[in-house]
Design an enzyme around this catalytic site. Structure first.
Site, PDB file in Angstrom:
ATOM      1  N   GLU A  97       0.844  -1.194   0.000  1.00  0.00           N
ATOM      2  CA  GLU A  97       0.000   0.000   0.000  1.00  0.00           C
ATOM      3  C   GLU A  97       0.883   1.248   0.000  1.00  0.00           C
ATOM      4  O   GLU A  97       2.028   1.219   0.458  1.00  0.00           O
ATOM      5  CB  GLU A  97      -0.932  -0.066   1.229  1.00  0.00           C
ATOM      6  CG  GLU A  97      -1.879   1.092   1.439  1.00  0.00           C
ATOM      7  CD  GLU A  97      -2.804   1.422   0.283  1.00  0.00           C
ATOM      8  OE1 GLU A  97      -2.317   1.578  -0.854  1.00  0.00           O
ATOM      9  OE2 GLU A  97      -4.011   1.592   0.520  1.00  0.00           O
ATOM     10  N   ASP A  98       0.348   2.337  -0.527  1.00  0.00           N
ATOM     11  CA  ASP A  98       1.129   3.567  -0.581  1.00  0.00           C
ATOM     12  C   ASP A  98       1.285   4.211   0.797  1.00  0.00           C
ATOM     13  O   ASP A  98       2.380   4.587   1.196  1.00  0.00           O
ATOM     14  CB  ASP A  98       0.519   4.565  -1.591  1.00  0.00           C
ATOM     15  CG  ASP A  98      -0.981   4.779  -1.407  1.00  0.00           C
ATOM     16  OD1 ASP A  98      -1.558   4.281  -0.418  1.00  0.00           O
ATOM     17  OD2 ASP A  98      -1.586   5.445  -2.268  1.00  0.00           O
ATOM     18  N   ASP A 101      -2.906   5.765   6.775  1.00  0.00           N
ATOM     19  CA  ASP A 101      -3.381   7.003   7.398  1.00  0.00           C
ATOM     20  C   ASP A 101      -4.221   6.581   8.610  1.00  0.00           C
ATOM     21  O   ASP A 101      -3.669   6.165   9.612  1.00  0.00           O
ATOM     22  CB  ASP A 101      -4.157   7.787   6.337  1.00  0.00           C
ATOM     23  CG  ASP A 101      -4.493   9.204   6.748  1.00  0.00           C
ATOM     24  OD1 ASP A 101      -3.607   9.922   7.213  1.00  0.00           O
ATOM     25  OD2 ASP A 101      -5.669   9.603   6.597  1.00  0.00           O
ATOM     26  N   LYS A 129       1.517   7.451   8.688  1.00  0.00           N
ATOM     27  CA  LYS A 129       1.240   8.615   9.552  1.00  0.00           C
ATOM     28  C   LYS A 129       0.723   8.051  10.867  1.00  0.00           C
ATOM     29  O   LYS A 129      -0.487   7.884  11.052  1.00  0.00           O
ATOM     30  CB  LYS A 129       0.155   9.493   8.920  1.00  0.00           C
ATOM     31  CG  LYS A 129       0.520  10.184   7.631  1.00  0.00           C
ATOM     32  CD  LYS A 129      -0.659  11.069   7.196  1.00  0.00           C
ATOM     33  CE  LYS A 129      -0.522  11.526   5.771  1.00  0.00           C
ATOM     34  NZ  LYS A 129      -1.756  12.187   5.267  1.00  0.00           N
ATOM     35  N   PHE A 150      -0.402  16.249   4.211  1.00  0.00           N
ATOM     36  CA  PHE A 150      -0.927  15.621   3.005  1.00  0.00           C
ATOM     37  C   PHE A 150       0.176  15.569   1.963  1.00  0.00           C
ATOM     38  O   PHE A 150       0.740  16.587   1.597  1.00  0.00           O
ATOM     39  CB  PHE A 150      -2.139  16.386   2.468  1.00  0.00           C
ATOM     40  CG  PHE A 150      -2.883  15.590   1.443  1.00  0.00           C
ATOM     41  CD1 PHE A 150      -3.814  14.648   1.839  1.00  0.00           C
ATOM     42  CD2 PHE A 150      -2.623  15.751   0.095  1.00  0.00           C
ATOM     43  CE1 PHE A 150      -4.477  13.877   0.900  1.00  0.00           C
ATOM     44  CE2 PHE A 150      -3.286  14.992  -0.849  1.00  0.00           C
ATOM     45  CZ  PHE A 150      -4.213  14.053  -0.450  1.00  0.00           C
ATOM     46  N   VAL A 151       0.505  14.369   1.522  1.00  0.00           N
ATOM     47  CA  VAL A 151       1.627  14.214   0.595  1.00  0.00           C
ATOM     48  C   VAL A 151       1.163  13.730  -0.778  1.00  0.00           C
ATOM     49  O   VAL A 151       0.135  13.060  -0.902  1.00  0.00           O
ATOM     50  CB  VAL A 151       2.696  13.241   1.159  1.00  0.00           C
ATOM     51  CG1 VAL A 151       3.419  13.869   2.332  1.00  0.00           C
ATOM     52  CG2 VAL A 151       2.079  11.906   1.564  1.00  0.00           C
ATOM     53  N   ASP A 157      -1.884  10.884  -4.794  1.00  0.00           N
ATOM     54  CA  ASP A 157      -2.539  11.936  -5.563  1.00  0.00           C
ATOM     55  C   ASP A 157      -3.200  12.988  -4.690  1.00  0.00           C
ATOM     56  O   ASP A 157      -3.517  12.760  -3.524  1.00  0.00           O
ATOM     57  CB  ASP A 157      -3.619  11.328  -6.456  1.00  0.00           C
ATOM     58  CG  ASP A 157      -4.846  10.909  -5.654  1.00  0.00           C
ATOM     59  OD1 ASP A 157      -4.710  10.034  -4.775  1.00  0.00           O
ATOM     60  OD2 ASP A 157      -5.931  11.472  -5.872  1.00  0.00           O
TER      61      ASP A 157
HETATM   62  P1  IMP Z   1      -6.839   5.338   5.485  1.00  0.00           P
HETATM   63  O1  IMP Z   1      -7.970   4.400   5.300  1.00  0.00           O
HETATM   64  O2  IMP Z   1      -7.256   6.567   6.261  1.00  0.00           O
HETATM   65  O3  IMP Z   1      -5.589   4.719   6.065  1.00  0.00           O
HETATM   66  O4  IMP Z   1      -6.521   5.939   4.069  1.00  0.00           O
HETATM   67  C1  IMP Z   1      -5.628   5.420   3.221  1.00  0.00           C
HETATM   68  C2  IMP Z   1      -5.800   6.018   1.847  1.00  0.00           C
HETATM   69  O5  IMP Z   1      -6.064   7.427   1.894  1.00  0.00           O
HETATM   70  C3  IMP Z   1      -4.510   5.856   1.103  1.00  0.00           C
HETATM   71  O6  IMP Z   1      -4.495   4.635   0.410  1.00  0.00           O
HETATM   72  C4  IMP Z   1      -4.523   7.052   0.198  1.00  0.00           C
HETATM   73  O7  IMP Z   1      -5.228   6.744  -0.981  1.00  0.00           O
HETATM   74  C5  IMP Z   1      -5.287   8.115   0.951  1.00  0.00           C
HETATM   75  N1  IMP Z   1      -4.384   9.047   1.646  1.00  0.00           N
HETATM   76  C6  IMP Z   1      -4.165   9.141   2.976  1.00  0.00           C
HETATM   77  N2  IMP Z   1      -3.266  10.096   3.253  1.00  0.00           N
HETATM   78  C7  IMP Z   1      -2.879  10.602   2.060  1.00  0.00           C
HETATM   79  C8  IMP Z   1      -1.930  11.633   1.673  1.00  0.00           C
HETATM   80  O8  IMP Z   1      -1.250  12.291   2.487  1.00  0.00           O
HETATM   81  N3  IMP Z   1      -1.829  11.859   0.350  1.00  0.00           N
HETATM   82  C9  IMP Z   1      -2.530  11.178  -0.590  1.00  0.00           C
HETATM   83  N4  IMP Z   1      -3.417  10.212  -0.285  1.00  0.00           N
HETATM   84  C10 IMP Z   1      -3.591   9.938   1.034  1.00  0.00           C
HETATM   85 MG    MG Z   2      -4.738   4.302  -1.707  1.00  0.00          MG
END
Ligand code: IMP
Ligand code: MG
Length: 180
Positions: A97-98, A101, A129, A150-151, A157
């Site tokens: 995964e990228d 969050d 994060k 936010f990156v 993206d």
């Molecule tokens: P989570 O479910 O909150 O962990 O969200 C994960 C997804 O939110 C990632 O796979 C990204 O697509 C998006 N995301 C979270 N933070 C960032 C960021 O800083 N930049 C870009 N996309 C983000």
């Molecule tokens: Mg994603």
């Protein structure tokens, strides 16, 4: 998009970390037939570089998962919008995964994968994060710990843009403020 992008992690730093992660993963999975799942769309840049540093027989497949629109990620509701093509039953799976969050997306994805009876599932996230974590989903491999910013770039993206940047950066708006 007129915003300015400021480099947070350089291309060289990314490439050296990705190599290091790939070599670690190759050691950990030695003698196994690895099944790598890249999460579309953000993780494909990272995944493509990573697998080239994993010197093992492996299979690559893709899954896409999306939250139900704006504001619902924190409620944890997400759906699989692109299914795996291949079976992961009895396979040693590594999810790539990228960014982690809140981890709701990863939590949903892990539950979905569990129903497919893999032998094992580990998680590799390029970025984490930690301060944003809302659900406990263990990360087995992490590239970089980052602040709550936010990156964009290297797959990540902002409104579907900037994925093609070879580095990871933050966005400064017209007032010079970093987008959070
Ligand atoms: P989570 O479910 O909150 O962990 O969200 C994960 C997804 O939110 C990632 O796979 C990204 O697509 C998006 N995301 C979270 N933070 C960032 C960021 O800083 N930049 C870009 N996309 C983000
Ligand atoms: Mg994603």
């Amino acid at each position: 998009m007129q915003a300015r992008i400021e480099t947070l992690i350089t291309e060289a730093e990314l490439q050296s970390k990705v190599r290091e992660l790939g070599e670690t993963i190759a050691k950990d999975y030695e003698g196994k037939d690895l099944f790598v799942i890249a999460v579309l769309r953000g993780a494909i840049f990272f995944a493509c570089d990573l697998v080239r540093h994993i010197d093992l027989p492996l299979v690559l497949d893709f899954v896409q998962i999306s939250s139900y629109g704006e504001g619902t990620t924190s409620s944890g509701r997400a759906k699989i919008t692109r299914e795996l093509d291949l079976s992961i039953e009895d396979k040693d799976v590594l999810v790539v995964e990228d960014i982690a969050d809140t981890r709701h997306t990863l939590s949903n994805l892990m539950s979905f994968l569990d129903t497919k009876k893999p032998r094992s599932v580990k998680l590799c996230a390029l970025l984490n994060k930690e301060s944003r974590k809302e659900v406990e989903v263990p990360l087995d491999y992490v590239g970089f710990e980052i602040e709550n910013l936010f990156v964009v770039g290297y797959g990540l993206d902002y409104a579907q843009h900037y994925r093609n940047l070879p580095f990871v950066g933050v966005i400064r708006d017209d007032h010079g403020e970093i987008l959070q």
